[in-house]
Scaffold this motif. Structure first.
Motif, PDB file in Angstrom:
ATOM      1  N   GLN A 122       0.837  -1.203   0.000  1.00  0.00           N
ATOM      2  CA  GLN A 122       0.000   0.000   0.000  1.00  0.00           C
ATOM      3  C   GLN A 122       0.869   1.250   0.000  1.00  0.00           C
ATOM      4  OE1 GLN A 122      -2.755  -0.500   3.273  1.00  0.00           O
ATOM      5  NE2 GLN A 122      -4.329  -1.323   1.920  1.00  0.00           N
ATOM      6  N   ASP A 123       1.949   1.220   0.754  1.00  0.00           N
ATOM      7  CA  ASP A 123       2.864   2.357   0.803  1.00  0.00           C
ATOM      8  C   ASP A 123       3.522   2.574  -0.561  1.00  0.00           C
ATOM      9  OD1 ASP A 123       4.464   4.440   2.028  1.00  0.00           O
ATOM     10  OD2 ASP A 123       6.130   3.025   1.914  1.00  0.00           O
ATOM     11  N   TRP A 124       4.041   1.507  -1.150  1.00  0.00           N
ATOM     12  CA  TRP A 124       4.709   1.643  -2.448  1.00  0.00           C
ATOM     13  C   TRP A 124       3.719   2.009  -3.548  1.00  0.00           C
ATOM     14  CZ3 TRP A 124       9.370   2.739  -3.651  1.00  0.00           C
ATOM     15  CH2 TRP A 124      10.402   2.407  -2.767  1.00  0.00           C
ATOM     16  N   ASN A 125       2.519   1.486  -3.450  1.00  0.00           N
ATOM     17  CA  ASN A 125       1.524   1.771  -4.482  1.00  0.00           C
ATOM     18  C   ASN A 125       1.081   3.231  -4.477  1.00  0.00           C
ATOM     19  OD1 ASN A 125       0.710  -0.282  -6.356  1.00  0.00           O
ATOM     20  ND2 ASN A 125      -1.407   0.244  -5.924  1.00  0.00           N
ATOM     21  N   SER A 126       1.220   3.881  -3.320  1.00  0.00           N
ATOM     22  CA  SER A 126       0.877   5.303  -3.246  1.00  0.00           C
ATOM     23  C   SER A 126       1.926   6.157  -3.964  1.00  0.00           C
ATOM     24  CB  SER A 126       0.765   5.745  -1.785  1.00  0.00           C
ATOM     25  OG  SER A 126       2.019   5.688  -1.136  1.00  0.00           O
ATOM     26  N   LYS A 127       3.138   5.579  -4.171  1.00  0.00           N
ATOM     27  CA  LYS A 127       4.224   6.295  -4.848  1.00  0.00           C
ATOM     28  C   LYS A 127       4.363   5.857  -6.308  1.00  0.00           C
ATOM     29  CE  LYS A 127       6.706   5.744  -0.502  1.00  0.00           C
ATOM     30  NZ  LYS A 127       7.846   5.029   0.098  1.00  0.00           N
ATOM     31  N   ILE A 128       4.279   4.548  -6.505  1.00  0.00           N
ATOM     32  CA  ILE A 128       4.448   3.947  -7.839  1.00  0.00           C
ATOM     33  C   ILE A 128       3.325   2.947  -8.034  1.00  0.00           C
ATOM     34  CG2 ILE A 128       5.951   2.532  -9.304  1.00  0.00           C
ATOM     35  CD1 ILE A 128       8.284   3.395  -7.460  1.00  0.00           C
ATOM     36  N   ILE A 161       0.610  -2.147  -8.489  1.00  0.00           N
ATOM     37  CA  ILE A 161      -0.574  -3.011  -8.487  1.00  0.00           C
ATOM     38  C   ILE A 161      -1.761  -2.111  -8.823  1.00  0.00           C
ATOM     39  CG2 ILE A 161      -2.103  -4.427  -7.031  1.00  0.00           C
ATOM     40  CD1 ILE A 161       0.387  -5.151  -5.387  1.00  0.00           C
ATOM     41  N   SER A 162      -2.677  -2.599  -9.639  1.00  0.00           N
ATOM     42  CA  SER A 162      -3.805  -1.749 -10.026  1.00  0.00           C
ATOM     43  C   SER A 162      -4.562  -1.292  -8.783  1.00  0.00           C
ATOM     44  CB  SER A 162      -4.738  -2.494 -10.975  1.00  0.00           C
ATOM     45  OG  SER A 162      -5.464  -3.484 -10.292  1.00  0.00           O
ATOM     46  N   ARG A 163      -5.061  -0.077  -8.821  1.00  0.00           N
ATOM     47  CA  ARG A 163      -5.727   0.521  -7.648  1.00  0.00           C
ATOM     48  C   ARG A 163      -6.884  -0.342  -7.152  1.00  0.00           C
ATOM     49  NH1 ARG A 163      -1.709   3.834  -6.611  1.00  0.00           N
ATOM     50  NH2 ARG A 163      -1.428   5.568  -8.018  1.00  0.00           N
ATOM     51  N   LYS A 164      -7.608  -0.953  -8.098  1.00  0.00           N
ATOM     52  CA  LYS A 164      -8.768  -1.746  -7.674  1.00  0.00           C
ATOM     53  C   LYS A 164      -8.351  -3.069  -7.027  1.00  0.00           C
ATOM     54  CE  LYS A 164      -9.860  -4.025 -12.124  1.00  0.00           C
ATOM     55  NZ  LYS A 164      -8.497  -4.135 -12.560  1.00  0.00           N
ATOM     56  N   ASP A 165      -7.116  -3.520  -7.304  1.00  0.00           N
ATOM     57  CA  ASP A 165      -6.661  -4.804  -6.774  1.00  0.00           C
ATOM     58  C   ASP A 165      -5.946  -4.687  -5.434  1.00  0.00           C
ATOM     59  OD1 ASP A 165      -7.713  -6.150  -8.866  1.00  0.00           O
ATOM     60  OD2 ASP A 165      -5.815  -6.765  -9.772  1.00  0.00           O
ATOM     61  N   ILE A 166      -5.474  -3.508  -5.092  1.00  0.00           N
ATOM     62  CA  ILE A 166      -4.653  -3.389  -3.887  1.00  0.00           C
ATOM     63  C   ILE A 166      -5.443  -3.787  -2.641  1.00  0.00           C
ATOM     64  CG2 ILE A 166      -5.123  -0.914  -3.510  1.00  0.00           C
ATOM     65  CD1 ILE A 166      -1.717  -2.676  -2.995  1.00  0.00           C
ATOM     66  N   ILE A 211      11.322  -3.164 -10.240  1.00  0.00           N
ATOM     67  CA  ILE A 211      12.402  -3.917  -9.592  1.00  0.00           C
ATOM     68  C   ILE A 211      12.856  -3.211  -8.315  1.00  0.00           C
ATOM     69  CG2 ILE A 211      14.861  -4.522  -9.845  1.00  0.00           C
ATOM     70  CD1 ILE A 211      12.890  -6.573 -11.040  1.00  0.00           C
ATOM     71  N   ASN A 212      12.864  -1.897  -8.323  1.00  0.00           N
ATOM     72  CA  ASN A 212      13.226  -1.154  -7.109  1.00  0.00           C
ATOM     73  C   ASN A 212      12.237  -1.428  -5.976  1.00  0.00           C
ATOM     74  OD1 ASN A 212      15.507  -0.032  -8.248  1.00  0.00           O
ATOM     75  ND2 ASN A 212      14.466   1.836  -8.936  1.00  0.00           N
ATOM     76  N   VAL A 213      10.965  -1.565  -6.311  1.00  0.00           N
ATOM     77  CA  VAL A 213       9.963  -1.933  -5.304  1.00  0.00           C
ATOM     78  C   VAL A 213      10.237  -3.341  -4.780  1.00  0.00           C
ATOM     79  CG1 VAL A 213       7.517  -2.413  -4.894  1.00  0.00           C
ATOM     80  CG2 VAL A 213       8.187  -0.399  -6.221  1.00  0.00           C
ATOM     81  N   VAL A 214      10.509  -4.266  -5.681  1.00  0.00           N
ATOM     82  CA  VAL A 214      10.795  -5.647  -5.281  1.00  0.00           C
ATOM     83  C   VAL A 214      11.983  -5.690  -4.317  1.00  0.00           C
ATOM     84  CG1 VAL A 214      11.559  -7.916  -6.081  1.00  0.00           C
ATOM     85  CG2 VAL A 214       9.837  -6.646  -7.382  1.00  0.00           C
ATOM     86  N   LYS A 215      13.028  -4.968  -4.657  1.00  0.00           N
ATOM     87  CA  LYS A 215      14.217  -4.943  -3.789  1.00  0.00           C
ATOM     88  C   LYS A 215      13.881  -4.381  -2.406  1.00  0.00           C
ATOM     89  CE  LYS A 215      17.779  -4.450  -7.382  1.00  0.00           C
ATOM     90  NZ  LYS A 215      18.777  -3.537  -7.997  1.00  0.00           N
ATOM     91  N   ALA A 216      13.087  -3.312  -2.392  1.00  0.00           N
ATOM     92  CA  ALA A 216      12.717  -2.688  -1.117  1.00  0.00           C
ATOM     93  C   ALA A 216      11.853  -3.609  -0.265  1.00  0.00           C
ATOM     94  CB  ALA A 216      11.990  -1.374  -1.377  1.00  0.00           C
ATOM     95  N   VAL A 217      10.902  -4.299  -0.907  1.00  0.00           N
ATOM     96  CA  VAL A 217      10.034  -5.238  -0.181  1.00  0.00           C
ATOM     97  C   VAL A 217      10.853  -6.402   0.367  1.00  0.00           C
ATOM     98  CG1 VAL A 217       8.143  -6.897  -0.429  1.00  0.00           C
ATOM     99  CG2 VAL A 217       7.931  -4.600  -1.416  1.00  0.00           C
ATOM    100  N   ALA A 218      11.728  -6.958  -0.470  1.00  0.00           N
ATOM    101  CA  ALA A 218      12.561  -8.084  -0.027  1.00  0.00           C
ATOM    102  C   ALA A 218      13.456  -7.689   1.139  1.00  0.00           C
ATOM    103  CB  ALA A 218      13.397  -8.601  -1.196  1.00  0.00           C
ATOM    104  N   GLU A 219      13.987  -6.473   1.074  1.00  0.00           N
ATOM    105  CA  GLU A 219      14.846  -5.990   2.164  1.00  0.00           C
ATOM    106  C   GLU A 219      14.043  -5.772   3.441  1.00  0.00           C
ATOM    107  OE1 GLU A 219      18.032  -2.383   3.109  1.00  0.00           O
ATOM    108  OE2 GLU A 219      17.163  -2.577   1.106  1.00  0.00           O
ATOM    109  N   ALA A 220      12.857  -5.196   3.310  1.00  0.00           N
ATOM    110  CA  ALA A 220      12.016  -4.951   4.487  1.00  0.00           C
ATOM    111  C   ALA A 220      11.615  -6.260   5.166  1.00  0.00           C
ATOM    112  CB  ALA A 220      10.771  -4.167   4.078  1.00  0.00           C
ATOM    113  N   LEU A 221      11.436  -7.295   4.371  1.00  0.00           N
ATOM    114  CA  LEU A 221      11.035  -8.604   4.910  1.00  0.00           C
ATOM    115  C   LEU A 221      12.232  -9.466   5.293  1.00  0.00           C
ATOM    116  CD1 LEU A 221       8.211  -9.527   2.360  1.00  0.00           C
ATOM    117  CD2 LEU A 221       7.942  -8.553   4.645  1.00  0.00           C
TER     118      LEU A 221
END
Length: 209
Positions: free
Chosen positions: A27-33, A36-41, A100-110
């Motif tokens: 949700q945080d990343w989707n607010s910036k980039i 994921i489609s808005r209806k699917d989040i 890919i930058n989102v993926v890296k950030a999510v993987a790092e956060a987890l």
């Protein structure tokens, strides 16, 4: 989260915590980039996380398995599978750098030590993989042409090495050239209207020098 626990009741506390964190992270990343489609989040756990985990109902990856996720987008199916199989290595690629930058950030956060993510075209990937996974990035003939020379020779899992592909609808025409392909109906594993036409396709591929 209850959807995940319903179908995967034996998660460790670490895995549960990682799955719980996904919602706030995306949700945080989707607010910036818009990854994921808005209806699917709002239906992240069904339409993205659980859908990705359908692959795990077809094949439970053995420790040491190496998986390539082509066209991962925001990290699907790779991130949920990496949480579920911490002893499997995942290489997530996409041509769009911001994803890919989102993926890296999510993987790092987890703290997912088993995930590597890069901006890369499938044709340019170096290395051999037990399985190549994807969520409907293109038709199967084109997909096979991208990755056919990237399959490991030695097999360590129950299913033969090859493609595990998430796709929906009637695939008869698309799979006509691949008589070895097997379709698994996700509705056999998960309840809900969303999964009624969704499938996992397993296409074994032979090692090529």
């Amino acid at each position: 989260m209850e959807f995940i626990l319903k179908y995967f009741p034996n998660l460790t506390d670490v895995q549960k915590n990682q799955f719980v964190q996904l919602e706030a992270l995306y949700q945080d990343w989707n607010s910036k980039i818009n990854v994921i489609s808005r209806k699917d989040i709002d239906e992240l756990y069904v339409k993205h996380v659980l859908h990705s985990l359908a692959i795990a109902k077809i094949q439970k990856f053995e420790p040491g398995t190496y998986v390539l996720d082509v066209g991962t987008g925001g990290g699907f199916p790779g991130i949920p599978l990496a949480i579920l199989f911490p002893e499997t290595r995942f290489y997530l690629i996409d041509v769009i750098l911001k994803k890919i930058n989102v993926v890296k950030a999510v993987a790092e956060a987890l703290d997912l030590k088993n995930v590597k993510a890069e901006q890369m075209r499938a044709e340019n990937v170096k290395g051999d993989f037990d399985f190549i996974v994807s969520r409907a990035v293109t038709n199967m003939p084109d997909f096979v042409s991208w990755i056919k020379d990237k399959i490991k020779k030695q097999q360590k899992n129950e299913l033969k090495n090859g493609i595990l592909y998430l796709k929906g609808g009637d695939l008869t025409e698309e799979l006509a050239a691949f008589p070895n392909a097997k379709e698994y109906n996700i509705a056999d594993f998960f309840e809900g209207e969303f999964f009624e036409t969704k499938k996992v396709v397993h296409l074994p591929l032979k090692f090529k020098n």
